[in-house]
Motif scaffolding. Structure first.
Motif, PDB file in Angstrom:
ATOM      1  N   SER A  11       0.839  -1.207   0.000  1.00 56.76           N
ATOM      2  CA  SER A  11       0.000   0.000   0.000  1.00 56.76           C
ATOM      3  C   SER A  11       0.871   1.252   0.000  1.00 56.76           C
ATOM      4  N   GLY A  12       0.226   2.382  -0.240  1.00 55.14           N
ATOM      5  CA  GLY A  12       0.941   3.649  -0.165  1.00 55.14           C
ATOM      6  C   GLY A  12       1.445   3.924   1.241  1.00 55.14           C
ATOM      7  N   THR A  13       0.639   3.562   2.218  1.00 57.08           N
ATOM      8  CA  THR A  13       1.038   3.754   3.608  1.00 57.08           C
ATOM      9  C   THR A  13       2.305   2.955   3.915  1.00 57.08           C
ATOM     10  N   MET A  14       2.349   1.697   3.444  1.00 59.40           N
ATOM     11  CA  MET A  14       3.562   0.912   3.662  1.00 59.40           C
ATOM     12  C   MET A  14       4.741   1.514   2.889  1.00 59.40           C
ATOM     13  N   GLY A  15       4.475   2.020   1.691  1.00 59.41           N
ATOM     14  CA  GLY A  15       5.548   2.633   0.905  1.00 59.41           C
ATOM     15  C   GLY A  15       6.166   3.814   1.616  1.00 59.41           C
ATOM     16  N   ASN A  16       5.304   4.642   2.226  1.00 57.76           N
ATOM     17  CA  ASN A  16       5.838   5.805   2.949  1.00 57.76           C
ATOM     18  C   ASN A  16       6.585   5.395   4.206  1.00 57.76           C
ATOM     19  N   VAL A  17       6.006   4.513   5.009  1.00 54.49           N
ATOM     20  CA  VAL A  17       6.665   4.201   6.287  1.00 54.49           C
ATOM     21  C   VAL A  17       7.964   3.435   6.051  1.00 54.49           C
ATOM     22  N   ASN A  43      -2.801  10.858   8.008  1.00 49.15           N
ATOM     23  CA  ASN A  43      -3.596   9.637   7.766  1.00 49.15           C
ATOM     24  C   ASN A  43      -2.828   8.331   7.841  1.00 49.15           C
ATOM     25  N   GLU A  44      -1.661   8.332   8.444  1.00 47.07           N
ATOM     26  CA  GLU A  44      -0.886   7.091   8.459  1.00 47.07           C
ATOM     27  C   GLU A  44      -0.533   6.669   9.886  1.00 47.07           C
ATOM     28  N   THR A  45      -1.451   6.940  10.813  1.00 46.53           N
ATOM     29  CA  THR A  45      -1.406   6.436  12.192  1.00 46.53           C
ATOM     30  C   THR A  45      -0.178   6.889  12.984  1.00 46.53           C
ATOM     31  N   LEU A  59       7.773  15.458   0.581  1.00 41.96           N
ATOM     32  CA  LEU A  59       6.784  16.251  -0.154  1.00 41.96           C
ATOM     33  C   LEU A  59       5.710  15.323  -0.713  1.00 41.96           C
ATOM     34  N   GLU A  60       4.486  15.831  -0.808  1.00 39.95           N
ATOM     35  CA  GLU A  60       3.390  15.050  -1.401  1.00 39.95           C
ATOM     36  C   GLU A  60       3.024  15.669  -2.756  1.00 39.95           C
ATOM     37  N   ASN A  61       3.035  14.834  -3.808  1.00 42.86           N
ATOM     38  CA  ASN A  61       2.776  15.317  -5.168  1.00 42.86           C
ATOM     39  C   ASN A  61       1.989  14.256  -5.935  1.00 42.86           C
ATOM     40  N   ILE A  83       9.461  11.551  -1.851  1.00 41.04           N
ATOM     41  CA  ILE A  83       8.204  12.026  -2.428  1.00 41.04           C
ATOM     42  C   ILE A  83       7.106  11.002  -2.163  1.00 41.04           C
ATOM     43  N   ASP A  84       6.041  11.456  -1.474  1.00 44.25           N
ATOM     44  CA  ASP A  84       4.817  10.669  -1.436  1.00 44.25           C
ATOM     45  C   ASP A  84       4.095  10.992  -2.731  1.00 44.25           C
ATOM     46  N   GLY A  85       4.360  10.167  -3.731  1.00 40.15           N
ATOM     47  CA  GLY A  85       3.777  10.376  -5.062  1.00 40.15           C
ATOM     48  C   GLY A  85       2.644   9.403  -5.305  1.00 40.15           C
ATOM     49  N   ALA A  86       1.730   9.289  -4.337  1.00 39.62           N
ATOM     50  CA  ALA A  86       0.563   8.409  -4.516  1.00 39.62           C
ATOM     51  C   ALA A  86      -0.038   8.643  -5.910  1.00 39.62           C
ATOM     52  N   ARG A  87      -0.096   9.945  -6.311  1.00 37.55           N
ATOM     53  CA  ARG A  87      -0.644  10.299  -7.629  1.00 37.55           C
ATOM     54  C   ARG A  87       0.417  11.017  -8.479  1.00 37.55           C
ATOM     55  N   ILE A  88       1.628  10.475  -8.505  1.00 38.24           N
ATOM     56  CA  ILE A  88       2.721  11.163  -9.204  1.00 38.24           C
ATOM     57  C   ILE A  88       2.480  11.225 -10.714  1.00 38.24           C
ATOM     58  N   VAL A 124      10.874   7.650  -3.950  1.00 40.78           N
ATOM     59  CA  VAL A 124       9.506   7.987  -4.322  1.00 40.78           C
ATOM     60  C   VAL A 124       8.627   6.785  -4.006  1.00 40.78           C
ATOM     61  N   GLN A 125       7.456   7.062  -3.444  1.00 40.88           N
ATOM     62  CA  GLN A 125       6.401   6.070  -3.284  1.00 40.88           C
ATOM     63  C   GLN A 125       5.300   6.453  -4.238  1.00 40.88           C
ATOM     64  N   PHE A 126       4.802   5.505  -5.049  1.00 44.26           N
ATOM     65  CA  PHE A 126       3.587   5.823  -5.833  1.00 44.26           C
ATOM     66  C   PHE A 126       2.622   4.643  -5.818  1.00 44.26           C
ATOM     67  N   CYS A 127       1.334   4.967  -5.966  1.00 44.14           N
ATOM     68  CA  CYS A 127       0.281   3.954  -5.865  1.00 44.14           C
ATOM     69  C   CYS A 127      -0.087   3.403  -7.240  1.00 44.14           C
ATOM     70  N   LEU A 128      -0.125   2.073  -7.332  1.00 46.87           N
ATOM     71  CA  LEU A 128      -0.662   1.406  -8.518  1.00 46.87           C
ATOM     72  C   LEU A 128      -2.177   1.309  -8.427  1.00 46.87           C
ATOM     73  N   SER A 129      -2.695   1.402  -7.213  1.00 47.04           N
ATOM     74  CA  SER A 129      -4.100   1.049  -6.967  1.00 47.04           C
ATOM     75  C   SER A 129      -5.035   2.249  -6.947  1.00 47.04           C
ATOM     76  N   LYS A 130      -4.531   3.437  -7.295  1.00 52.82           N
ATOM     77  CA  LYS A 130      -5.440   4.598  -7.356  1.00 52.82           C
ATOM     78  C   LYS A 130      -5.866   4.790  -8.810  1.00 52.82           C
ATOM     79  N   GLY A 131      -5.502   5.925  -9.414  1.00 51.56           N
ATOM     80  CA  GLY A 131      -5.947   6.182 -10.779  1.00 51.56           C
ATOM     81  C   GLY A 131      -5.464   5.160 -11.799  1.00 51.56           C
TER      82      GLY A 131
HETATM   83  C1  LIG Z   1      -3.840   7.142  -0.769  1.00 48.89           C
HETATM   84  C2  LIG Z   1      -2.650   7.875  -0.354  1.00 48.89           C
HETATM   85  C3  LIG Z   1      -1.647   7.272   0.389  1.00 48.89           C
HETATM   86  C4  LIG Z   1      -1.762   5.885   0.986  1.00 48.89           C
HETATM   87  O1  LIG Z   1      -2.101   4.879   0.137  1.00 48.89           O
HETATM   88  P1  LIG Z   1      -2.833   3.566   0.691  1.00 48.89           P
HETATM   89  O2  LIG Z   1      -2.580   2.583  -0.399  1.00 48.89           O
HETATM   90  O3  LIG Z   1      -4.259   3.934   0.865  1.00 48.89           O
HETATM   91  O4  LIG Z   1      -2.172   3.188   1.972  1.00 48.89           O
HETATM   92  C5  LIG Z   1      -0.517   8.008   0.690  1.00 48.89           C
HETATM   93  N1  LIG Z   1      -0.391   9.272   0.277  1.00 48.89           N
HETATM   94  C6  LIG Z   1      -1.342   9.895  -0.434  1.00 48.89           C
HETATM   95  C7  LIG Z   1      -1.119  11.298  -0.880  1.00 48.89           C
HETATM   96  C8  LIG Z   1      -2.516   9.231  -0.769  1.00 48.89           C
HETATM   97  O5  LIG Z   1      -3.459   9.859  -1.451  1.00 48.89           O
END
Ligand SMILES: *Cc1c(COP(=O)(O)O)cnc(C)c1O
Length: 345
Positions: free
Chosen positions: A59-65, A89-91, A137-139, A170-175, A196-203
């Protein structure tokens, strides 16, 4: 997708092509480094972002931590945004699991943390203080409506970090949304970053997973921390197969989601009692509110829309956040606008 679900882009279902690739994926034991599909995804992610190596995480949360704990030791400090996902949002996981202290800086309406504020937050070498080691940074910056950060700003923060012996994550969830919005190759956008952390599971529509990318040495150390946190997966190629399609086929089309966000915003702007500035829409997040005289407040309007198969999350009593994605077509956005109009006029 059966419902029109605007609560987040995390809700996006995998595409038919992803489901087929998942079923057919060659697999092995990834903790042994033997899953060919995971190995292919990690290589592809690193290449796409211009870094040496990649790591698949749940997850993105695991990627950041995992990234923060790889950069920082106990008693170290990370500078990050006060409205950032990692802070809010990451406890509090960097503190909980790594003894890492956070110094939050106020996020501006355009998503940036002012350079002089970052500079002022870097600790002097003093026995009273924690040791600053990282800036995060979050981008895009989600909480201010998915604002993409300018590339020259990213470069300037990177230069400031490196001049002071700090790392930049970079928290690049939506990079990829950010890269499309600023019309640059994603490699260029994250050039100044150490990780960089980015999410495969969002967009990008994959069902599960995020990637971390960075130097080969960083990823080698991050892999051990991922294992420590229970993130060592076995035949994860089933999931990585969808991630490969996400990276190969789903990044460029994000411009379509941004266009649908504009359709939604422009439509909403024509409805009485709705407050929105469509010129603020840069990516796939639409923030709007209902005014004090609206016949329905935000939770009441959300409840009414649910009967129309529309899911949208109210924030407090007046505000909404809507997020567009693959399954929100222009027609569906228009339908949402017309249903909202019917309840407010
Ligand atoms: C969704 C999101 C995360 C965390 O991703 P999860 O997969 O839900 O843990 C981290 N950073 C940003 C900016 C997000 O939008």
């Amino acid at each position: 997708m059966d419902k029109i679900d605007l609560r987040s882009d995390t809700v996006s279902w995998p595409t038919e092509k992803m489901r087929q690739a998942m079923a057919a994926a060659p697999v092995g034991d990834d903790v042994y480094g033997e899953d060919p599909t995971v190995n292919q995804l990690e290589k592809l992610a690193a290449e796409k972002l211009g870094k040496e190596a990649g790591l698949f995480v749940t997850s993105g949360t695991m990627g950041n931590v995992v990234s923060i704990l790889t950069h920082c030791g106990r008693g170290d400090e990370v500078i990050l945004g006060d409205k950032s996902h990692a802070f809010i949002n990451e406890t509090g996981n960097p503190a909980a699991y790594g003894g890492v202290h956070s110094w939050p800086i106020e996020v501006q309406p355009d998503g940036i943390l002012p350079l002089e504020k970052i500079k002022a937050a870097i600790r002097a070498d003093n026995v009273h203080y924690p040791i600053t080691t990282l800036v995060c940074l979050e981008n895009t910056q989600a909480a201010v409506g998915g604002q993409p950060l300018p590339v020259d700003y990213m470069d300037a923060v990177g230069a400031l970090c490196h001049a002071n012996g700090l790392k930049l994550h970079i928290d690049g969830a939506r990079i990829f949304n950010a890269a499309v919005a600023v019309n640059e190759d994603v490699k260029r956008v994250v050039q100044a970053a150490d990780s960089v952390q980015f999410c495969l599971s969002k967009g990008l529509c994959a069902p599960v997973g995020s990637m971390i990318v960075g130097s080969a040495d960083f990823i080698r150390r991050a892999r051990r921390i991922r294992k420590a946190m229970g993130g060592g997966l076995r035949q994860a190629g089933i999931l990585a197969a969808a991630g490969i399609i996400a990276l190969e086929e789903m990044t460029e089309r994000l411009a379509e989601d941004h266009a649908v966000a504009c359709i939604l915003a422009e439509g909403l702007a024509t409805i009485p009692h709705i407050q929105i500035d469509p010129s603020q829409i840069r990516t796939n997040i639409v923030l709007f509110s209902v005014d004090e005289t609206s016949p329905l407040n935000a939770p009441q309007l959300a409840a009414a829309l649910e009967k129309d198969n529309i899911l949208i999350r109210p924030v407090y009593t007046q505000n909404f956040r809507a997020v567009t994605h693959y399954w929100i077509t222009p027609e569906r956005a228009q339908f949402v606008v017309e249903r909202i109009r019917s309840y407010l006029t």
